[in-house]
Design an enzyme around this catalytic site. Structure first.
Site, PDB file in Angstrom:
ATOM      1  N   GLU A 249      38.010   5.784   6.956  1.00  0.00           N
ATOM      2  CA  GLU A 249      37.207   6.661   7.788  1.00  0.00           C
ATOM      3  C   GLU A 249      36.468   7.720   6.951  1.00  0.00           C
ATOM      4  O   GLU A 249      37.080   8.400   6.121  1.00  0.00           O
ATOM      5  CB  GLU A 249      38.123   7.340   8.820  1.00  0.00           C
ATOM      6  CG  GLU A 249      37.421   8.284   9.760  1.00  0.00           C
ATOM      7  CD  GLU A 249      36.247   7.652  10.490  1.00  0.00           C
ATOM      8  OE1 GLU A 249      36.407   6.562  11.055  1.00  0.00           O
ATOM      9  OE2 GLU A 249      35.149   8.238  10.475  1.00  0.00           O
ATOM     10  N   THR A 291      31.545   3.905  12.603  1.00  0.00           N
ATOM     11  CA  THR A 291      32.584   2.950  12.161  1.00  0.00           C
ATOM     12  C   THR A 291      32.297   1.537  12.656  1.00  0.00           C
ATOM     13  O   THR A 291      32.464   0.558  11.912  1.00  0.00           O
ATOM     14  CB  THR A 291      33.971   3.338  12.724  1.00  0.00           C
ATOM     15  OG1 THR A 291      34.164   4.724  12.542  1.00  0.00           O
ATOM     16  CG2 THR A 291      35.078   2.573  12.040  1.00  0.00           C
ATOM     17  N   HIS A 406      38.756  12.069   9.869  1.00  0.00           N
ATOM     18  CA  HIS A 406      37.600  12.097  10.775  1.00  0.00           C
ATOM     19  C   HIS A 406      37.212  13.537  11.062  1.00  0.00           C
ATOM     20  O   HIS A 406      38.077  14.402  11.165  1.00  0.00           O
ATOM     21  CB  HIS A 406      37.952  11.368  12.076  1.00  0.00           C
ATOM     22  CG  HIS A 406      36.750  11.042  12.911  1.00  0.00           C
ATOM     23  ND1 HIS A 406      36.038  11.999  13.603  1.00  0.00           N
ATOM     24  CD2 HIS A 406      36.118   9.864  13.140  1.00  0.00           C
ATOM     25  CE1 HIS A 406      35.029  11.417  14.223  1.00  0.00           C
ATOM     26  NE2 HIS A 406      35.051  10.115  13.954  1.00  0.00           N
ATOM     27  N   ASP A 465      33.561   3.691   5.468  1.00  0.00           N
ATOM     28  CA  ASP A 465      32.718   3.226   6.577  1.00  0.00           C
ATOM     29  C   ASP A 465      31.344   3.899   6.630  1.00  0.00           C
ATOM     30  O   ASP A 465      30.336   3.255   6.899  1.00  0.00           O
ATOM     31  CB  ASP A 465      33.459   3.296   7.923  1.00  0.00           C
ATOM     32  CG  ASP A 465      33.849   4.703   8.375  1.00  0.00           C
ATOM     33  OD1 ASP A 465      33.676   5.662   7.590  1.00  0.00           O
ATOM     34  OD2 ASP A 465      34.338   4.838   9.508  1.00  0.00           O
ATOM     35  N   HIS A 466      31.300   5.206   6.356  1.00  0.00           N
ATOM     36  CA  HIS A 466      30.019   5.934   6.431  1.00  0.00           C
ATOM     37  C   HIS A 466      30.250   7.332   5.885  1.00  0.00           C
ATOM     38  O   HIS A 466      31.396   7.678   5.569  1.00  0.00           O
ATOM     39  CB  HIS A 466      29.501   6.008   7.876  1.00  0.00           C
ATOM     40  CG  HIS A 466      30.550   6.479   8.853  1.00  0.00           C
ATOM     41  ND1 HIS A 466      30.907   7.794   8.975  1.00  0.00           N
ATOM     42  CD2 HIS A 466      31.367   5.788   9.689  1.00  0.00           C
ATOM     43  CE1 HIS A 466      31.871   7.899   9.876  1.00  0.00           C
ATOM     44  NE2 HIS A 466      32.183   6.703  10.310  1.00  0.00           N
TER      45      HIS A 466
HETATM   46  C1  GP9 Z   1      37.385   5.661  16.491  1.00  0.00           C
HETATM   47  C2  GP9 Z   1      37.102   5.648  15.034  1.00  0.00           C
HETATM   48  C3  GP9 Z   1      36.090   6.710  14.673  1.00  0.00           C
HETATM   49  O1  GP9 Z   1      38.219   4.665  16.955  1.00  0.00           O
HETATM   50  O2  GP9 Z   1      36.796   4.401  14.582  1.00  0.00           O
HETATM   51  O3  GP9 Z   1      34.829   6.309  14.929  1.00  0.00           O
HETATM   52  P1  GP9 Z   1      33.526   7.021  14.326  1.00  0.00           P
HETATM   53  O4  GP9 Z   1      33.295   8.276  15.120  1.00  0.00           O
HETATM   54  O5  GP9 Z   1      33.764   7.309  12.888  1.00  0.00           O
HETATM   55  O6  GP9 Z   1      32.493   6.003  14.524  1.00  0.00           O
HETATM   56 MN    MN Z   2      34.110   6.259  11.139  1.00  0.00          MN
END
Ligand code: GP9
Ligand code: MN
Length: 613
Positions: A249, A291, A406, A465-466
């Site tokens: 994340e 994500t 996150h 992921d980003h």
């Molecule tokens: C939520 C997690 C976070 O289940 O994958 O998502 P994001 O906000 O990073 O897209």
């Molecule tokens: Mn994410």
């Protein structure tokens, strides 16, 4: 006429909102300006919409006009404010599909709380001022407006719009036909015209599937069914092995080897970089689906969409995702995630992509103690996943999605193993502590894998992921990176995320290839000895000498070994300084065509035509 201008009341309302919008552009959004025309457009762009918008007032009876003006002002202000709040986190503007992502809203409580300030009340001040002024005779709405006056106002709106659009097109040709970058659209069209344009795009993309035909599909797909070049030495090296994919994340590459008070932020990742293939020029290519967009890229080698999350907008399309391909090669597939199964519409999309099993929140013991922010903390998540993982039929393809790192990056004190970075920006400061926690969670997971014996039987792919830190934190990030200020070139560097591939029995090395999430699928399939010539994919094998290094980001920016193109500027990739735009031109078109083609496939659901044959 008691000496006042005929449309005084609505002129006043228009003026206040116009100025407010301009102030918002300057204060709440980061909109870099290249020339005077752009500056002027930015100032001018709210006007055309406002004139049309307020001409509606005269369709109401005179007694209601005052109230209607106030309501219109309030609604306009509210939409603008919603954009400000959205922008604070995403550095992006709202699109129609985003509005339908309300399923996620419940989980976003923490983030939203962090993004709304008490002082935001002042944002609505002008509506109160307007309410007061409209009671004064000088400004009160005219009751005598007749059809002719209405028409005049409408024509004035049209004239302003014509001037506006011609200036915008002059500033940027093909603005409305070939632009993926919302920032440029908002700069040129204005927030509200942009919203109208977005609504139009939405209707168009909804129609695209209905109108798509076998012939379109043939045209688009034929050239994509290519035999992607491979690395002969590595092809099939992991044949029959399990595959474990881990999505990190919000993890950016700059945290690797970074130290705070002499302590490494990512001690485990730093070691992993030495014991696996570590890609140090790897970019995320996600859009508004965050994500889920990263998952889509990695497992389909298609681009996510320019607007909204493809998991939400096109979950019932035909795809040829990793789990489906691996199933035909005897694999069982499962996905593990400690959050609600419907977040990002995963429950629906995972079925489409061919997953056999989804271990979501309901499979875990989630308590107040072992969760934070969006849900289950990463350490208990991996720990509780182990028994499920060990029970899977082998070979398996298993994906794990971490969560603790996150936004807003909050952590219980007992989980904090490194000092926050000392800077006057809580988000950036805390980020390092949650990254450190995630690093430890991965270390423990790898230990579990080793103990269970799965480590030697599995290829492990780990990717960021980003971004976690958006552009609006640029002052703090400049400090983190030891720079005076950040340029658009630096912002592109910050879109690098880590990618590690661990292959049992292979020592690995640092791979310098420039690439992105779109390249993971062909790279991984080749390691497993699976041919890709019948698969429609945009990526190429990162290990191959013929890997195509043109890495296209979702907003049309790109990177290759020579250049970085962003913000309508061409930079030398070696020196990070602007060079003649002509040098980037051939790739600008290539990048756009690639995004266009991918969008055509997704919007038209074109892969369904392949399956029929
Ligand atoms: C939520 C997690 C976070 O289940 O994958 O998502 P994001 O906000 O990073 O897209
Ligand atoms: Mn994410």
């Amino acid at each position: 006429m008691n000496g006042k201008t005929k449309h005084a009341a609505i002129f006043l309302a228009i003026f206040l909102l116009w100025m407010k919008t301009y102030i918002v552009y300057k204060v709440s959004f980061t909109l870099p300006m290249d020339n005077f025309l752009q500056q002027f457009l930015l100032f001018f762009n709210p006007l055309s919409f406002l004139v049309f918008y307020f001409s509606m007032v005269y369709y109401f009876s005179p007694s209601k006009r005052r109230r209607v003006i106030l309501w219109l002002s309030f609604i306009y202000s509210f939409i603008l404010y919603a954009n400000i709040v959205y922008y604070r986190f995403f550095s992006d503007f709202i699109t129609v599909p985003v509005l339908f992502q309300t399923k996620n809203a419940g989980d976003m409580g923490n983030s939203i709380y962090e993004l709304v300030n008490l002082t935001d009340v002042f944002f609505f001040m002008d509506v109160f001022i307007l309410a007061y002024l409209l009671k004064q005779p000088r400004w009160s709405p005219d009751v005598s407006i007749v059809r002719k006056d209405r028409r005049k106002l409408f024509l004035a709106g049209l004239a302003i719009l014509a001037v506006h659009i011609s200036l915008a097109e002059a500033n940027r040709p093909q603005l409305l036909t070939r632009t993926f970058d919302r920032e440029i659209l908002v700069k040129s069209l204005g927030t509200f015209n942009y919203h109208l344009y977005d609504i139009m795009l939405q209707s168009k993309s909804s129609m695209q599937k209905a109108l798509a035909s076998n012939i379109d599909a043939e045209k688009v797909l034929q050239k994509l069914k290519k035999d992607t070049a491979k690395n002969q030495e590595l092809f099939g090296i992991a044949k029959g092995k399990n595959v474990i994919v881990i999505s990190l994340e919000s993890t950016q590459n700059f945290v690797l080897n970074y130290k705070i008070n002499g302590k490494e932020v990512t001690p485990f990742f730093n070691k992993l970089a030495k014991s696996s293939y570590y890609f140090n020029h790897f970019y995320h290519q996600t859009g508004q689906g965050k994500t889920s967009d990263a998952e889509f890229l990695v497992e389909n080698s298609l681009y996510p969409l320019p607007r909204g999350a493809v998991f939400q907008t096109n979950p019932l399309n035909e795809y040829n995702a990793m789990p489906e391909i691996l199933k035909t090669n005897g694999y069982f597939s499962a996905v593990f995630h400690g959050n609600n199964k419907s977040f990002w519409n995963r429950d629906v999309m995972y079925k489409t992509m061919g997953y056999d099993q989804f271990f979501s929140e309901e499979f875990y013991n989630v308590t107040a103690e072992n969760s934070i922010n969006y849900g289950l903390k990463d350490i208990p998540f991996f720990e509780q996943s182990m028994p499920y993982l060990e029970d899977l039929p082998q070979p398996f393809y298993a994906k794990f999605i971490t969560l603790t790192n996150h936004h807003p990056f909050i952590l219980d004190p007992e989980d904090q193993w490194i000092d926050p970075y000392s800077v006057d920006d809580g988000t950036v400061s805390r980020y390092f502590t949650t990254v450190r926690y995630e690093d430890e969670a991965l270390r423990q997971f790898f230990d579990h894998l080793k103990k269970s014996g799965l480590y030697d039987k599995s290829v492990v792919v780990v990717y960021g992921d980003h971004y976690g830190i958006s552009e609006r934190h640029e002052d703090a990030m400049a400090q983190v990176l030891g720079k005076e200020s950040l340029t658009p070139f630096d912002h592109i560097q910050l879109q690098q995320v880590p990618l590690f591939i661990h292959i049992p029995g292979k020592k690995g090395r640092t791979v310098e290839s420039i690439g992105g999430q779109i390249d993971v699928k062909p790279t991984l399939l080749h390691l497993l000895g699976i041919e890709t010539k019948d698969d429609v994919h945009f990526g190429t094998d990162l290990f191959s000498e013929d890997h195509n290094d043109l890495t296209v980001l979702r907003n049309g920016a790109f990177i290759n070994k020579d250049f970085v193109y962003t913000n309508e500027t061409c930079y030398s990739n070696t020196f990070g300084i602007p060079v003649d735009i002509k040098k980037c031109e051939p790739y600008i078109d290539e990048a756009k065509d690639e995004l266009d083609e991918s969008d055509r496939i997704v919007y038209g659901d074109l892969l369904r035509f392949l399956k029929v044959k």
